[in-house]
Write an enzyme that holds these catalytic residues in place. Structure first.
Site, PDB file in Angstrom:
ATOM      1  CG  HIS A 193      -1.676   1.282   1.432  1.00 33.39           C
ATOM      2  ND1 HIS A 193      -1.339   2.215   2.387  1.00 33.39           N
ATOM      3  CD2 HIS A 193      -2.765   1.769   0.788  1.00 33.39           C
ATOM      4  CE1 HIS A 193      -2.194   3.221   2.324  1.00 33.39           C
ATOM      5  NE2 HIS A 193      -3.068   2.969   1.372  1.00 33.39           N
TER       6      HIS A 193
ATOM      7  CG  HIS B 116      -0.643   9.733   0.659  1.00 33.44           C
ATOM      8  ND1 HIS B 116      -0.759   9.564   2.013  1.00 33.44           N
ATOM      9  CD2 HIS B 116      -1.815   9.305   0.130  1.00 33.44           C
ATOM     10  CE1 HIS B 116      -1.941   9.057   2.304  1.00 33.44           C
ATOM     11  NE2 HIS B 116      -2.595   8.896   1.171  1.00 33.44           N
TER      12      HIS B 116
END
Length: 595
Positions: free
Chosen positions: A132, A178
């Site tokens: 992830h 991110h």
């Protein structure tokens, strides 16, 4: 035999002997029975070792021959003695050589290091080692993005890498970061080049790249170009759209697969084309100004856990740069189509007989889904792929218990590989199965459907299928891998071992040996019994602690082993540090039996 001197009360010195590891009683008895004077001399000394490997260790005939070939003396060696650094061994093997073989994790491991499962089934029949936000070096808020964590993951055997794609500051290239945080970006092309270099360094089975797409159409075209130019023939391009069944890992050895949402433009184009083929016409094709992009993993914006929430990444903004060819070029690279779970949960889990897809749910969503629609989740995962990812509040890159997702068939249980916690150790242990190739075949009960459509019920009260007996004989190696004062400044360590099962609730338990004081080579010789209702998904947790009366106990090593892969008999179990890196010397001698 050596000794350690410890300063005590500033002016006194305490000396402790550090004896070499000695064989426990069970090893002595096995040597006497199979290799000692009482063994049948007419059969030859190799016959006794062959019987031991077959009867006690339950090795297959092929493995017995392989092990004996490794241990057989050659003109330049002396069999076991050569491999375990002992003195030349006469025939039969001496007790020391026999013990040396048994206590060597490389020669006598607890699980096989070879791929042995059927790899010809569709992708949906396997659990897949999944990362992830694979580019993050630390926390989810302000750590750097880099290709280094990606390389480390690939070296560990991870088979699913996630990249979050965003326009760079000049809007003319693609960065990986991110979104919505302070994480520093890294150029996408750098990540792709590192992926190409390390993709198959630990496993030859397919590598999946999941793309979270926050790009305009012109940058999607740039990504399509980067992917094809960087990966070349390694990149798998599906021949049909959509797929009715996923390909097998075996069919795509050393190939790279793309998984993301199809661009919204392409979906609109196909819809208009269908209308035209029916009773529609070209006028039904939406105007360019009304066509918009869709973010591939907007369902994975981590703070959102309700299935019926509006996708905040969906935008009504016009995209003046859209070109139909761009959408098609980008779209044709997508093998595993992803989708957002909008609307009711039951609708999101519907199985389409004409196509397969990937659905992503957060750890919170999967908990809700399995609580209310457990059977539908399992049916969905028999044909389609379910990806589970950490909830947004795990800003420190921690992980969640993967067992609920696994027991419901979720293939891609995505973990933060930099979050070195108990959950990640379970994940690492799980994927030591099947030779560590990153693909583990699901147990049959998750793949079969009854005559009336019934599937496995994880909530049902299940009978005990088998009982695992674990004996912890002894440990060694700390005196080689640690300084003499690492655990205690004034005396040798006081070790104990925790051993237990991580699995379904009925099977999960932890037990521990007694504490042995002032021992660098502790000999516990204790046995534990574990009844198992679902051994196919059970993990054996092993952890050594050094007892400290006044402070937190010190860590002495750990490992996690898939129960369904355990080899019977006396085995050497290598221990790892908290990050899962194997120690050079630290190991336990254990015995495993199924009754």
């Amino acid at each position: 035999m050596g000794s350690y001197a410890y300063k005590y009360c500033m002016c006194f010195t305490r000396k402790f002997r550090s004896p070499d590891a000695q064989p426990p009683p069970d090893v002595r008895a096995a040597h006497l029975s199979y290799c000692g004077p009482s063994s049948d001399p007419q059969q030859g000394h190799g016959h006794g070792l062959r019987r031991f490997l077959s009867q006690v260790q339950a090795e297959s005939p092929a493995d017995v021959d392989r092990i004996l070939a490794i241990l057989a003396p050659t003109s330049a060696s002396h069999g076991i003695a050569r491999l375990v650094n002992r003195s030349p061994a006469p025939a039969p093997p001496t007790l020391d050589d026999f013990f040396g073989f048994l206590f060597s994790p490389d020669l006598n491991p607890p699980i096989t290091n070879q791929v042995h499962q059927d790899m010809s089934a569709p992708f949906s029949h396997y659990f897949i080692f999944t990362g992830h936000n694979s580019y993050l070096t630390g926390n989810q808020l302000n750590s750097d993005s880099s290709d280094i964590p990606i390389i480390k993951s690939l070296q560990r055997g991870v088979r699913v890498i996630e990249l979050d794609m965003w326009p760079n500051s000049s809007k003319n290239n693609v960065d990986i970061l991110h979104g919505g945080t302070l994480t520093a970006p890294v150029e996408m092309i750098r990540c792709l080049k590192s992926i190409k270099e390390y993709a198959f360094c630990a496993s030859s089975y397919p590598l999946v790249i999941t793309l979270e797409d926050h790009l305009t159409a012109d940058l999607q075209a740039k990504v399509a170009e980067m992917l094809t130019e960087t990966f070349g023939d390694l990149l798998f391009i599906p021949s049909s759209d959509p797929m009715k069944e996923f390909p097998s890992p075996e069919a795509l050895m050393e190939r790279i697969i793309i998984s993301t949402k199809p661009p919204q433009e392409y979906k609109e184009f196909l819809k208009a084309k269908d209308n035209q083929n029916g009773n529609g016409n070209l006028a039904d094709l939406p105007d360019q100004g009304s066509l918009r992009r869709i973010d591939s993993n907007a369902d994975e914006s981590d703070g959102k856990d309700e299935l019926d929430e509006q996708d905040e990444e969906d935008s009504d903004e016009d995209d003046p740069k859209f070109q139909q060819e761009t959408a098609c070029e980008y779209r044709k690279l997508i093998t595993i189509q992803a989708g957002k779970p909008k609307g009711h949960l039951r609708d999101a889990l519907k199985v389409d007989p004409d196509k397969v897809r990937r659905l992503s749910l957060s750890e919170t969503q999967i908990a809700k889904a399995t609580a209310s629609h457990g059977a539908e989740v399992i049916r969905f995962t028999q044909k389609n792929i379910l990806r589970v990812y950490p909830k947004g509040t795990r800003v420190n890159s921690s992980n969640y218990d993967p067992m609920n997702a696994w027991i419901h068939g979720a293939q891609m249980v995505a973990f933060n590989m930099q979050g070195h916690d108990k959950a990640l150790r379970l994940m690492q242990g799980f994927f030591r199965a099947n030779g560590g190739c990153g693909y583990v075949k699901k147990p049959d009960f998750l793949l079969t459907t009854g005559p009336n459509g019934e599937v496995f019920d994880p909530k049902a009260s299940l009978p005990v299928k088998t009982t695992l007996k674990v004996k912890v004989y002894m440990g060694d190696g700390w005196r080689m891998d640690f300084s003499k004062t690492h655990f205690d400044a004034f005396s040798p360590p006081d070790f104990y071992t925790r051993v237990g099962i991580a699995g379904v609730k009925a099977d999960s338990v932890m037990k521990k040996t007694r504490v042995l004081e002032d021992q660098w080579v502790p000999v516990w010789d204790e046995e534990f019994t574990f009844p198992l209702t679902v051994p196919e998904l059970a993990l054996l947790r092993i952890e050594v602690q050094e007892y400290d009366m006044s402070e937190k106990h010190d860590f002495g090593g750990q490992t996690v082993l898939p129960v369904w892969e355990l080899k019977q008999g006396i085995r050497a179990v290598a221990l790892h540090d908290r990050k899962g890196v194997r120690y050079k010397s630290v190991r336990l001698l254990m015995r495993f039996d199924f009754v």
